[in-house]
Write an enzyme that holds these catalytic residues in place. Structure first.
Site, PDB file in Angstrom:
ATOM      1  N   CYS A 102       1.629   1.834  -3.749  1.00 11.14           N
ATOM      2  CA  CYS A 102       0.484   0.372  -2.494  1.00 11.14           C
ATOM      3  C   CYS A 102       0.028   0.310  -3.412  1.00 11.14           C
ATOM      4  O   CYS A 102      -0.679   1.647  -2.535  1.00 11.14           O
ATOM      5  CB  CYS A 102       1.857   0.375  -2.014  1.00 11.14           C
ATOM      6  SG  CYS A 102       3.510  -0.359  -1.892  1.00 11.14           S
ATOM      7  N   MET A 103      -0.664  -0.657  -3.439  1.00 13.42           N
ATOM      8  CA  MET A 103      -2.489  -0.961  -3.726  1.00 13.42           C
ATOM      9  C   MET A 103      -3.355  -1.482  -1.911  1.00 13.42           C
ATOM     10  O   MET A 103      -2.318  -1.359  -1.426  1.00 13.42           O
ATOM     11  CB  MET A 103      -3.001  -2.205  -4.555  1.00 13.42           C
ATOM     12  CG  MET A 103      -2.369  -2.292  -5.431  1.00 13.42           C
ATOM     13  SD  MET A 103      -3.546  -0.804  -7.004  1.00 13.42           S
ATOM     14  CE  MET A 103      -3.906  -1.791  -7.590  1.00 13.42           C
TER      15      MET A 103
END
Length: 103
Positions: A102-103
């Protein structure tokens, strides 16, 4: 409100600090009211983490949720629960580290 030891992304630094009250406190910071559906997702993410040692990517999470909870679960359902990122926020509220994917 208990002071929580979190990383720069708001995830608990120590999973042993997690309990349902802590989950609610973390959810409050994200303006999320935890429902039964949220709790089912949180438990599933914790179970997957315990089984694999990592937070699940979305596709695996959906597959497992379909097998364990409801065959009709899809990404839209998860985004209704967590519009700003189901895997990241469910992991956060579950007391787990920020997912690597996930960013």
């Amino acid at each position: 409100m208990k002071s929580l030891n979190t990383d720069q992304h708001g995830h608990l630094q120590n999973r042993q600090d997690w309990n349902q009250q802590v989950a609610q406190q973390l959810a409050d910071t994200d303006h999320i009211i935890l429902t039964d559906d949220h709790w089912a997702l949180i438990r599933a993410v914790q179970d997957l983490f315990d089984e694999t040692g990592d937070t699940p990517p979305m596709r695996l999470l959906i597959k497992v949720l379909r097998q364990r909870l409801d065959p009709a679960i899809d990404s839209r359902h998860l985004y209704r629960l967590y519009p700003d990122g189901p895997v990241r926020l469910a992991s956060k509220h579950a007391g787990l580290p920020k997912p690597k994917h996930c960013m």
